[in-house]
Design a protein around this motif. Structure first.
Motif, PDB file in Angstrom:
ATOM      1  N   ARG A   1      47.033  38.737  38.613  1.00 33.42           N
ATOM      2  CA  ARG A   1      46.816  40.239  39.364  1.00 33.42           C
ATOM      3  C   ARG A   1      45.522  40.328  40.228  1.00 33.42           C
ATOM      4  O   ARG A   1      45.103  41.188  41.037  1.00 33.42           O
ATOM      5  CB  ARG A   1      47.228  41.300  38.635  1.00 33.42           C
ATOM      6  CG  ARG A   1      48.640  41.473  38.266  1.00 33.42           C
ATOM      7  CD  ARG A   1      49.057  42.431  37.301  1.00 33.42           C
ATOM      8  NE  ARG A   1      50.151  42.611  36.991  1.00 33.42           N
ATOM      9  CZ  ARG A   1      50.822  42.876  35.644  1.00 33.42           C
ATOM     10  NH1 ARG A   1      49.710  43.527  34.704  1.00 33.42           N
ATOM     11  NH2 ARG A   1      52.008  42.896  35.496  1.00 33.42           N
ATOM     12  N   LEU A   2      44.418  39.494  39.418  1.00 42.94           N
ATOM     13  CA  LEU A   2      42.832  39.224  39.921  1.00 42.94           C
ATOM     14  C   LEU A   2      42.900  38.274  40.808  1.00 42.94           C
ATOM     15  O   LEU A   2      41.826  37.807  40.982  1.00 42.94           O
ATOM     16  CB  LEU A   2      42.114  39.110  38.765  1.00 42.94           C
ATOM     17  CG  LEU A   2      42.258  40.148  37.517  1.00 42.94           C
ATOM     18  CD1 LEU A   2      41.415  40.005  36.478  1.00 42.94           C
ATOM     19  CD2 LEU A   2      41.873  41.592  38.128  1.00 42.94           C
ATOM     20  N   TRP A   3      43.971  37.884  41.742  1.00 45.43           N
ATOM     21  CA  TRP A   3      44.031  37.011  42.545  1.00 45.43           C
ATOM     22  C   TRP A   3      42.772  37.097  43.702  1.00 45.43           C
ATOM     23  O   TRP A   3      42.214  36.017  43.928  1.00 45.43           O
ATOM     24  CB  TRP A   3      45.269  36.898  43.344  1.00 45.43           C
ATOM     25  CG  TRP A   3      45.358  36.030  44.470  1.00 45.43           C
ATOM     26  CD1 TRP A   3      45.370  36.413  45.865  1.00 45.43           C
ATOM     27  CD2 TRP A   3      45.740  34.887  44.429  1.00 45.43           C
ATOM     28  NE1 TRP A   3      45.500  35.393  46.799  1.00 45.43           N
ATOM     29  CE2 TRP A   3      45.741  34.343  45.916  1.00 45.43           C
ATOM     30  CE3 TRP A   3      46.167  33.773  43.567  1.00 45.43           C
ATOM     31  CZ2 TRP A   3      46.120  32.833  46.156  1.00 45.43           C
ATOM     32  CZ3 TRP A   3      46.714  32.321  43.963  1.00 45.43           C
ATOM     33  CH2 TRP A   3      46.573  32.117  45.240  1.00 45.43           C
ATOM     34  N   ASP A   4      42.757  38.264  44.132  1.00 48.04           N
ATOM     35  CA  ASP A   4      41.318  38.302  44.965  1.00 48.04           C
ATOM     36  C   ASP A   4      39.929  38.017  44.480  1.00 48.04           C
ATOM     37  O   ASP A   4      39.042  37.715  45.237  1.00 48.04           O
ATOM     38  CB  ASP A   4      41.401  39.850  45.511  1.00 48.04           C
ATOM     39  CG  ASP A   4      42.460  40.338  46.485  1.00 48.04           C
ATOM     40  OD1 ASP A   4      43.241  39.320  46.838  1.00 48.04           O
ATOM     41  OD2 ASP A   4      42.741  41.266  46.468  1.00 48.04           O
ATOM     42  N   GLN A   5      39.931  37.989  43.354  1.00 49.84           N
ATOM     43  CA  GLN A   5      38.541  37.483  42.575  1.00 49.84           C
ATOM     44  C   GLN A   5      38.426  36.076  42.566  1.00 49.84           C
ATOM     45  O   GLN A   5      37.389  35.545  41.868  1.00 49.84           O
ATOM     46  CB  GLN A   5      38.223  38.305  41.517  1.00 49.84           C
ATOM     47  CG  GLN A   5      38.327  39.675  41.328  1.00 49.84           C
ATOM     48  CD  GLN A   5      37.971  40.350  40.514  1.00 49.84           C
ATOM     49  OE1 GLN A   5      37.359  39.971  39.452  1.00 49.84           O
ATOM     50  NE2 GLN A   5      38.729  41.661  40.008  1.00 49.84           N
ATOM     51  N   MET A   6      39.678  35.281  42.487  1.00 50.56           N
ATOM     52  CA  MET A   6      39.545  33.809  42.488  1.00 50.56           C
ATOM     53  C   MET A   6      39.086  32.981  43.403  1.00 50.56           C
ATOM     54  O   MET A   6      39.137  33.215  44.619  1.00 50.56           O
ATOM     55  CB  MET A   6      40.958  33.500  41.679  1.00 50.56           C
ATOM     56  CG  MET A   6      41.512  34.218  40.699  1.00 50.56           C
ATOM     57  SD  MET A   6      43.027  33.522  40.272  1.00 50.56           S
ATOM     58  CE  MET A   6      43.497  34.597  38.612  1.00 50.56           C
ATOM     59  N   PRO A   7      38.440  31.780  43.092  1.00 49.47           N
ATOM     60  CA  PRO A   7      37.928  30.989  44.256  1.00 49.47           C
ATOM     61  C   PRO A   7      38.742  30.462  45.095  1.00 49.47           C
ATOM     62  O   PRO A   7      40.121  30.462  44.920  1.00 49.47           O
ATOM     63  CB  PRO A   7      37.419  29.671  43.410  1.00 49.47           C
ATOM     64  CG  PRO A   7      37.078  30.260  42.054  1.00 49.47           C
ATOM     65  CD  PRO A   7      38.394  31.390  41.588  1.00 49.47           C
ATOM     66  N   ALA A   8      38.382  30.076  46.381  1.00 49.92           N
ATOM     67  CA  ALA A   8      39.376  29.720  47.442  1.00 49.92           C
ATOM     68  C   ALA A   8      40.087  28.695  47.179  1.00 49.92           C
ATOM     69  O   ALA A   8      41.104  28.233  47.405  1.00 49.92           O
ATOM     70  CB  ALA A   8      38.637  29.710  48.801  1.00 49.92           C
ATOM     71  N   GLU A   9      39.499  27.702  46.329  1.00 49.85           N
ATOM     72  CA  GLU A   9      39.804  26.144  46.081  1.00 49.85           C
ATOM     73  C   GLU A   9      41.190  26.569  45.310  1.00 49.85           C
ATOM     74  O   GLU A   9      42.116  25.593  45.132  1.00 49.85           O
ATOM     75  CB  GLU A   9      39.006  25.336  45.465  1.00 49.85           C
ATOM     76  CG  GLU A   9      38.266  25.766  44.459  1.00 49.85           C
ATOM     77  CD  GLU A   9      36.709  26.678  44.712  1.00 49.85           C
ATOM     78  OE1 GLU A   9      36.015  26.414  44.018  1.00 49.85           O
ATOM     79  OE2 GLU A   9      36.814  26.960  45.686  1.00 49.85           O
ATOM     80  N   VAL A  10      40.956  27.376  44.136  1.00 46.65           N
ATOM     81  CA  VAL A  10      42.073  27.839  43.230  1.00 46.65           C
ATOM     82  C   VAL A  10      43.432  28.358  44.110  1.00 46.65           C
ATOM     83  O   VAL A  10      44.355  27.869  43.991  1.00 46.65           O
ATOM     84  CB  VAL A  10      41.665  28.764  42.351  1.00 46.65           C
ATOM     85  CG1 VAL A  10      42.769  29.017  41.304  1.00 46.65           C
ATOM     86  CG2 VAL A  10      40.455  28.007  41.205  1.00 46.65           C
TER      87      VAL A  10
END
Length: 234
Positions: free
Chosen positions: A173-182
């Protein structure tokens, strides 16, 4: 062959499962699962009574007891740990702690046949509990150590970036905080699944057969708060 009871209250879900492994006949798995926030203390023991009654077995027939050792909710982990330790002490049976992250991976693999999984749970305080898995022969194999990290520090396991990764658990649910490469490397993310004692029972019986049952006093919840770095994959 082993008869094992597994319990879990590590999240908003509460569950209990009884596994009978019968040589040549396959496993018989009886379970109860319900999403019951703040009702674990009231619901867990009745679930234990229900699965034992459905199996037609007394508690004394158990060969071992298992529980979701974490990571997860601090309060929830203590509830399952307390009940499981009490049963194991009273019955003089070994106790087995099962990773909630591994149970999530096994559940996704069993139900959907996903092979490459990153299980993540919301650890609050802007962090996630996380681990990566590759499934072989029906079981998850850890690709790195379980850790608690900021979502911004999440990385795909070294040497495995080209796999079709699936994310499982509330941490996504914290997708927006994850790095673009992930984000680019994830084929699918499912934030709804929660750990289930049915999957824990299957993992625990594996450990029991391998001789990994331990005295009840020697098994403790795993909180991971002292592990702050994502470990590189092997």
């Amino acid at each position: 062959m082993p008869i094992l009871l597994a319990l879990d209250t590590s999240s908003s879900a509460c569950s209990a499962a009884l596994l009978q492994r019968r040589e040549g006949l396959g496993d018989e798995l009886i379970s109860r699962f319900a999403v019951t926030p703040r009702e674990h203390t009231r619901r867990l023991l009745p679930m234990v009574d229900e699965v034992l009654a459905e199996a037609g077995l007394p508690a004394s027939a158990l060969d071992a007891v298992a529980y979701g050792r974490g990571p997860g909710s601090f309060t929830g982990l203590r509830i399952a740990a307390g009940v499981a330790q009490g049963l194991a002490f009273g019955l003089d049976r070994p106790l087995i702690g099962v990773s909630t992250l591994e149970a999530l991976a096994l559940g996704a693999h069993r139900r959907h046949h996903y092979r490459w999984l990153i299980t993540a749970l919301d650890a609050r305080m802007g962090e996630i509990y996380v681990a990566a898995w590759g499934c072989r022969d029906g079981s998850p194999v850890a690709l790195n150590e379980e850790a608690v990290i900021s979502p911004t520090r999440l990385r795909l396991p070294v040497g495995h970036a080209d796999h079709d990764w699936v994310g499982i658990g509330s941490g996504w649910r914290l997708w927006d905080q994850m790095p673009a490469e992930v984000q680019a490397g994830m084929g699918l993310c499912l934030s709804e699944p929660e750990a289930d004692a049915a999957d824990m029972a299957l993992l625990a019986v594996r450990d029991f057969v391998a001789g990994e049952g331990r005295p009840p006093h020697a098994v403790q919840p795993v909180y991971l708060r002292d592990r702050v770095a994502w470990q590189k994959g092997r």
